[in-house]
Design a protein around this motif. Sequence first.
Motif, PDB file in Angstrom:
ATOM      1  N   LEU A 263       0.823  -1.217   0.000  1.00  0.00           N
ATOM      2  CA  LEU A 263       0.000   0.000   0.000  1.00  0.00           C
ATOM      3  C   LEU A 263       0.855   1.264   0.000  1.00  0.00           C
ATOM      4  N   LEU A 264       2.097   1.158   0.465  1.00  0.00           N
ATOM      5  CA  LEU A 264       2.980   2.331   0.470  1.00  0.00           C
ATOM      6  C   LEU A 264       3.327   2.785  -0.940  1.00  0.00           C
ATOM      7  N   GLU A 265       3.313   1.863  -1.880  1.00  0.00           N
ATOM      8  CA  GLU A 265       3.667   2.185  -3.263  1.00  0.00           C
ATOM      9  C   GLU A 265       2.451   2.448  -4.141  1.00  0.00           C
ATOM     10  N   ASP A 266       1.278   2.276  -3.584  1.00  0.00           N
ATOM     11  CA  ASP A 266       0.042   2.500  -4.347  1.00  0.00           C
ATOM     12  C   ASP A 266      -0.210   4.002  -4.463  1.00  0.00           C
ATOM     13  N   GLU A 267      -0.262   4.510  -5.685  1.00  0.00           N
ATOM     14  CA  GLU A 267      -0.419   5.947  -5.906  1.00  0.00           C
ATOM     15  C   GLU A 267      -1.706   6.489  -5.291  1.00  0.00           C
ATOM     16  N   ARG A 268      -2.705   5.670  -5.138  1.00  0.00           N
ATOM     17  CA  ARG A 268      -3.973   6.122  -4.560  1.00  0.00           C
ATOM     18  C   ARG A 268      -3.844   6.478  -3.080  1.00  0.00           C
ATOM     19  N   PHE A 269      -2.782   5.945  -2.438  1.00  0.00           N
ATOM     20  CA  PHE A 269      -2.688   6.086  -0.986  1.00  0.00           C
ATOM     21  C   PHE A 269      -1.355   6.675  -0.517  1.00  0.00           C
ATOM     22  N   ARG A 270      -0.567   7.247  -1.411  1.00  0.00           N
ATOM     23  CA  ARG A 270       0.791   7.671  -1.041  1.00  0.00           C
ATOM     24  C   ARG A 270       0.800   8.870  -0.105  1.00  0.00           C
ATOM     25  N   THR A 271      -0.173   9.775  -0.212  1.00  0.00           N
ATOM     26  CA  THR A 271      -0.199  10.990   0.612  1.00  0.00           C
ATOM     27  C   THR A 271      -1.497  11.060   1.399  1.00  0.00           C
ATOM     28  N   PRO A 272      -1.527  11.872   2.480  1.00  0.00           N
ATOM     29  CA  PRO A 272      -2.784  12.035   3.219  1.00  0.00           C
ATOM     30  C   PRO A 272      -3.926  12.513   2.331  1.00  0.00           C
ATOM     31  N   ALA A 273      -3.638  13.440   1.427  1.00  0.00           N
ATOM     32  CA  ALA A 273      -4.682  13.946   0.535  1.00  0.00           C
ATOM     33  C   ALA A 273      -5.196  12.843  -0.383  1.00  0.00           C
ATOM     34  N   ALA A 274      -4.284  12.018  -0.872  1.00  0.00           N
ATOM     35  CA  ALA A 274      -4.687  10.917  -1.745  1.00  0.00           C
ATOM     36  C   ALA A 274      -5.526   9.902  -0.975  1.00  0.00           C
ATOM     37  N   ARG A 275      -5.118   9.622   0.249  1.00  0.00           N
ATOM     38  CA  ARG A 275      -5.885   8.660   1.055  1.00  0.00           C
ATOM     39  C   ARG A 275      -7.278   9.194   1.363  1.00  0.00           C
ATOM     40  N   ALA A 276      -7.384  10.493   1.597  1.00  0.00           N
ATOM     41  CA  ALA A 276      -8.698  11.092   1.844  1.00  0.00           C
ATOM     42  C   ALA A 276      -9.550  11.045   0.578  1.00  0.00           C
ATOM     43  N   GLY A 277      -8.936  11.308  -0.566  1.00  0.00           N
ATOM     44  CA  GLY A 277      -9.672  11.305  -1.822  1.00  0.00           C
ATOM     45  C   GLY A 277     -10.104   9.915  -2.264  1.00  0.00           C
ATOM     46  N   ASN A 278      -9.395   8.909  -1.790  1.00  0.00           N
ATOM     47  CA  ASN A 278      -9.722   7.527  -2.149  1.00  0.00           C
ATOM     48  C   ASN A 278     -10.104   6.720  -0.908  1.00  0.00           C
ATOM     49  N   TYR A 279     -10.847   7.373  -0.060  1.00  0.00           N
ATOM     50  CA  TYR A 279     -11.189   6.796   1.247  1.00  0.00           C
ATOM     51  C   TYR A 279     -11.898   5.454   1.116  1.00  0.00           C
ATOM     52  N   LEU A 280     -12.919   5.376   0.282  1.00  0.00           N
ATOM     53  CA  LEU A 280     -13.693   4.145   0.160  1.00  0.00           C
ATOM     54  C   LEU A 280     -12.850   3.006  -0.416  1.00  0.00           C
ATOM     55  N   GLU A 281     -11.983   3.326  -1.368  1.00  0.00           N
ATOM     56  CA  GLU A 281     -11.122   2.302  -1.941  1.00  0.00           C
ATOM     57  C   GLU A 281     -10.160   1.749  -0.901  1.00  0.00           C
ATOM     58  N   LEU A 282      -9.584   2.645  -0.081  1.00  0.00           N
ATOM     59  CA  LEU A 282      -8.659   2.201   0.964  1.00  0.00           C
ATOM     60  C   LEU A 282      -9.389   1.378   2.020  1.00  0.00           C
ATOM     61  N   ALA A 283     -10.578   1.832   2.386  1.00  0.00           N
ATOM     62  CA  ALA A 283     -11.349   1.097   3.391  1.00  0.00           C
ATOM     63  C   ALA A 283     -11.660  -0.315   2.903  1.00  0.00           C
ATOM     64  N   ALA A 284     -12.030  -0.455   1.635  1.00  0.00           N
ATOM     65  CA  ALA A 284     -12.355  -1.770   1.092  1.00  0.00           C
ATOM     66  C   ALA A 284     -11.124  -2.663   1.012  1.00  0.00           C
ATOM     67  N   THR A 285     -10.012  -2.080   0.591  1.00  0.00           N
ATOM     68  CA  THR A 285      -8.772  -2.851   0.454  1.00  0.00           C
ATOM     69  C   THR A 285      -8.292  -3.361   1.802  1.00  0.00           C
ATOM     70  N   VAL A 286      -8.224  -2.472   2.778  1.00  0.00           N
ATOM     71  CA  VAL A 286      -7.757  -2.856   4.110  1.00  0.00           C
ATOM     72  C   VAL A 286      -8.785  -3.746   4.805  1.00  0.00           C
ATOM     73  N   GLY A 287     -10.064  -3.515   4.502  1.00  0.00           N
ATOM     74  CA  GLY A 287     -11.110  -4.326   5.115  1.00  0.00           C
ATOM     75  C   GLY A 287     -10.928  -5.809   4.835  1.00  0.00           C
ATOM     76  N   GLU A 288     -10.464  -6.150   3.641  1.00  0.00           N
ATOM     77  CA  GLU A 288     -10.227  -7.555   3.303  1.00  0.00           C
ATOM     78  C   GLU A 288      -9.144  -8.155   4.201  1.00  0.00           C
ATOM     79  N   THR A 289      -8.135  -7.344   4.517  1.00  0.00           N
ATOM     80  CA  THR A 289      -7.063  -7.827   5.387  1.00  0.00           C
ATOM     81  C   THR A 289      -7.567  -8.080   6.802  1.00  0.00           C
TER      82      THR A 289
END
Length: 378
Positions: A263-289
Amino acid sequence: MKDALDDILVIELGTVLTAPLAGMMLADMGARVIKVEHPEGGDPFRRHAGTFYSPHFTAYNRNKESMQLNLQSEEGKADLAKLIVKADVLLDNYRSGVMQRLGFDDARLKELNPRLIHCSVTGFGTDGPYRDRPCYDAVAMALSGIASQMVDAEQPSLKGPSLSDNITGMYAAYGILSALHKRTRTGEGARVEVSMLEASIAFSPEGFSQYTRLGLVPHTLSRVAVSQSYAFRCADGRLLCVHLSSVEKFWQGFISAIERPDLLEDERFRTPAARAGNYLELAATVGETFETRNREAWSQRLQAHDIPFAPVNTVPEVMQDPQVRHLDVFYEVQHPQEGKLTAIHRPVRINGGRGPSDKAAPTLGEHTEAIRSEFGLS
């Protein structure tokens, strides 16, 4: 140390939540609070469980005295006037105009007691186009914009505890204490007004600042996306909350705890702003873990990496939580008629203590005769 307000007498003309909460907060700090109730049934909150001593009522009325008084009668009004003469605070949450119709407008109250702090809680204020409309918690939450940040527009449903009611009661207590402090300098009373609408708006200022400065209209994910707050379901079906904030060390530690360096190398989540903008995608990805381990296992891993987290406790789980038990939040009190009750200590400590033990909420009219005798009432 004596309680901070042990020289203050409060007359509460309150029902349900807002004024009773404000009165209870003052009582928790040592004020003597006389709750005036109608002889036929008293506070409507008493009857929510089919009795005159419902859990709803006991939650908002500890440390008070109950007196039955019919304010529709001339004798009852005369008795209230005698109480007001002796009082420091008069607290009501009647609709606008009711106090005036009872014969207790501002001029009359000042004549009876120039040092009186009169706090009036209303739904929408004492004037304006909505002044005569009835107001309850859900109404204030909706009108103030709070509900729009909590309710899914596709599947609309109100959830959770009373917010606007409790918020307004707290602001009322805050206003009363401020007026009492000023009275120590001037000797003069004051009129304190709090509306549920204004209190609810004031309690959530961030959304209005975002809109007026940036043109952003807050929605249900606005705050949680920016604060990086998540709720995950674990392998055992139990829920766990994580709040990463904008502190980068929490994000790095979180990645280590869940063993997802990808996830550190995923462009969708590299910065706080990116993580906020892709909140639902991050939640779904981490939710599986999170579905791969039970809640206790995840709690241990998150704690080991110093991540802000907590189990999503049910009410019974809260009462058994080790930190809650350590703080001695809950205690048992014996009521002469209702028996043993579970209560909540006031959340404020002064010089390390909470003051005298709390008293259970009164039964209807429990102190009527004693108060009549003390104040020379009819």
